[in-house]
Write a protein that holds these residues in place. Structure first.
Motif, mmCIF file in Angstrom:
data_model
loop_
_atom_site.group_PDB
_atom_site.id
_atom_site.type_symbol
_atom_site.label_atom_id
_atom_site.label_comp_id
_atom_site.label_asym_id
_atom_site.label_seq_id
_atom_site.Cartn_x
_atom_site.Cartn_y
_atom_site.Cartn_z
ATOM 1 N N PRO A 45 32.137 39.155 41.529
ATOM 2 C CA PRO A 45 30.895 39.366 40.624
ATOM 3 C C PRO A 45 31.315 39.450 39.260
ATOM 4 O O PRO A 45 32.049 40.540 38.985
ATOM 5 N N THR A 46 30.798 38.640 38.386
ATOM 6 C CA THR A 46 31.117 39.084 36.849
ATOM 7 C C THR A 46 29.795 38.754 36.117
ATOM 8 O O THR A 46 28.614 38.720 36.634
ATOM 9 N N SER A 47 29.765 39.118 34.886
ATOM 10 C CA SER A 47 28.503 39.201 34.008
ATOM 11 C C SER A 47 28.029 37.689 33.932
ATOM 12 O O SER A 47 26.937 37.789 33.708
ATOM 13 N N SER A 48 28.740 36.786 34.363
ATOM 14 C CA SER A 48 28.316 35.334 34.101
ATOM 15 C C SER A 48 27.841 34.861 35.699
ATOM 16 O O SER A 48 27.756 33.857 35.825
ATOM 17 N N GLY A 49 27.912 35.744 36.672
ATOM 18 C CA GLY A 49 27.604 35.397 38.032
ATOM 19 C C GLY A 49 28.738 35.328 38.853
ATOM 20 O O GLY A 49 29.911 35.806 38.456
ATOM 21 N N LEU A 50 28.765 34.812 39.838
ATOM 22 C CA LEU A 50 30.067 34.753 41.136
ATOM 23 C C LEU A 50 30.986 33.625 40.386
ATOM 24 O O LEU A 50 30.640 32.536 40.182
ATOM 25 N N VAL A 51 32.306 34.390 40.343
ATOM 26 C CA VAL A 51 33.360 33.200 39.909
ATOM 27 C C VAL A 51 34.390 33.452 40.802
ATOM 28 O O VAL A 51 34.660 34.535 41.192
ATOM 29 N N ARG A 52 35.173 32.215 41.017
ATOM 30 C CA ARG A 52 36.250 32.203 41.991
ATOM 31 C C ARG A 52 37.460 32.251 41.062
ATOM 32 O O ARG A 52 37.836 31.394 40.652
ATOM 33 N N PRO A 53 38.333 33.637 41.247
ATOM 34 C CA PRO A 53 39.538 33.798 40.323
ATOM 35 C C PRO A 53 40.580 33.031 40.906
ATOM 36 O O PRO A 53 41.536 33.661 41.283
ATOM 37 N N THR A 54 40.723 31.724 40.676
ATOM 38 C CA THR A 54 41.889 30.894 41.116
ATOM 39 C C THR A 54 42.908 30.878 40.032
ATOM 40 O O THR A 54 42.800 30.468 39.098
#
Length: 479
Positions: free
Chosen positions: A337-346
């Protein structure tokens, strides 16, 4: 070619995604020569498109030799009028010195191989030339032919020195190495979990279904459930740039740019908290064990000490050989979860081909590379099981060779998801900034695990890194 395998874990000769070169010792340079048909030097076009008469020389990393020779065999049939000689090199620290020596002597091969974090050094050393004028359908392929996220490793960004290099592309990527999680199917079944890529993830400590949309919080639930006896739920690598770099990027900050670091900002601290949590709660292989294993997860995963392991496609051949193809599954990185929504940290990286600054037969070099990156040429590399093509169309093609191999993991599409969700590539930094970080970051994590607060540890890391930036001497490009 990552790589990595690659392929790239320690002891396997592959160091993709900017893995530690310090672990490599010794020098290996084996010269080999293959004659592909007959012909004289020159660049006269034949009636076959992208086929000349000439002499071609190539420098190939040892882990790339098998796919290279496979593609070369096909090129021999396609264009039997080129004589090809190649030299095999390892990726140890003497590689740069060898290229510099060859440059001075006028003996650089036409094509040279690199990997993501080494490319800025080779660019500044003047041993490679920009490809921009060749990146079109007439001479080669347009830049858009390759996955943008992989090509970025070879294009100096704004702020890079010298400024004249900014925006120039010096290499084209061979593979799309991107982070995923490998799964031991027996451990997963024993804990009552199943994988359904298209399902909505629903897990508790008693089991459940894991989909491609799983989150980091859900991953921690799974890892805790998989932890029992002498088996840990996961082996992760929080000190590996392919983990911390995309996590920090996903939180809206750039860990290391050409000019500055941001390792202790609000976003970075959130990222470090995610990364270190499994070490703190006991669901991950102890960080001390990871370090003893050369900062590699393969030993823990293949021995059964870890039920899941972070890795890349280049690891697959070795893992299948150790555990059996049917006992391995793969999942994309969990979302955070980030301030921009869910992000896949690949995280992502690659090895790549480029034209040396001393190339004597550019036309023949482009002809070979044109074949290598074609579907027919790429197939030889894909058949090793260790590569996701860096060519956009081939990576996305469900009928491509790499996507239809008989021993692929059931969720093979996880690799495509990974390749298309890369958040950050290996840092391109001046001087010793990046190399020093490979010692400073593990030390910072160890201090957190010893009781220091994340904020305090990362503030100290930031100061060390700022000092490296301040002391970095950015040389002018070689003449």
């Amino acid at each position: 070619m990552t790589v990595h395998a690659p392929r790239f874990e320690a002891g396997k000769g592959r160091f993709r995604l900017a893995r530690r070169l310090a672990a490599l010792v010794g020098t290996s340079a084996v010269a080999a020569a293959l004659t592909v048909g007959a012909g004289a030097s020159g660049a006269a076009r034949s009636s076959t498109p992208f086929c000349t008469t000439g002499n071609l020389t190539v420098t190939v990393f040892n882990f790339s030799e098998v796919p290279f020779k496979g593609a070369l065999a096909g090129f021999e049939k396609y264009c039997p009028t080129v004589k090809v000689s190649y030299a095999i090199q390892t990726t140890d620290p003497t590689y740069q010195t060898a290229l510099q020596t060859q440059k001075i002597a006028g003996d650089l091969t036409d094509i040279i191989e690199t990997y993501d974090s080494l490319s800025p050094t080779l660019e500044v050393d003047g041993v490679v030339q920009p490809l921009n004028k060749y990146l079109n359908a007439t001479d080669f392929y347009p830049a858009s032919y390759w996955l943008k996220g992989m090509s970025q490793s070879y294009i100096p960004p704004a702020g890079a020195q010298p400024a004249s290099f900014v925006g120039e592309q010096f290499f084209v990527p061979i593979e799309a190495d991107a982070t995923t999680f490998y799964v031991n199917n027996k451990d997963l079944a024993a804990a009552h979990f199943t994988i359904d890529p298209s399902a909505t993830t629903s897990v508790t400590k008693a089991g459940g279904t894991i989909g491609d949309n799983w989150t980091w919080q859900q991953a921690e639930t799974v890892w805790s459930a998989l932890t029992h006896g002498s088996t840990y739920g996961v082996c992760e690598r929080p000190d590996w740039q392919a983990q911390w770099n995309p996590f920090i990027k996903a939180e809206g900050e750039t860990a290391m740019s050409e000019t500055q670091a941001d390792l202790d900002g609000p976003g970075a601290l959130k990222a470090w908290a995610f990364l270190i949590a499994p070490e703190r709660n006991g669901s991950a292989i102890p960080f001390s064990t990871l370090q003893k294993n050369g900062d590699q997860c393969d030993p823990s995963f293949t021995s059964g000490a870890a039920a899941m392991s972070i890795g890349v496609r280049g690891d697959l051949p070795g893992l299948q050989a150790a555990l059996g193809a049917s006992n391995i599954s793969v999942l994309p990185m969990p979302e955070i979860p980030t301030s921009s929504g869910l992000v896949r940290p690949t995280g992502g990286g690659s090895v790549a081909w480029g034209l040396s600054s001393g190339a004597k037969d550019v036309t023949a070099a482009l002809d070979f590379l044109h074949y290598f990156y074609s579907p027919a040429g790429y197939a030889a590399a894909e058949e090793t099981y260790g590569i996701v093509p860096a060519v956009t169309s081939i990576a996305a093609d469900p009928t491509a060779t790499w996507a239809t191999l008989p021993k692929n993991p059931a969720n093979n599409a996880a690799y495509t998801i990974a390749a298309n969700s890369v958040q950050a590539i290996a840092p391109q930094t001046p001087g010793t900034v990046y190399s020093d970080s490979q010692t400073n970051i593990p030390n910072a994590i160890e201090s957190v695990l010893a009781g220091k607060s994340i904020a305090s540890a990362m503030n100290a890391l930031q100061k060390l890194t700022e000092a490296d930036y301040a002391g970095a001497m950015i040389p002018k490009p070689a003449a």
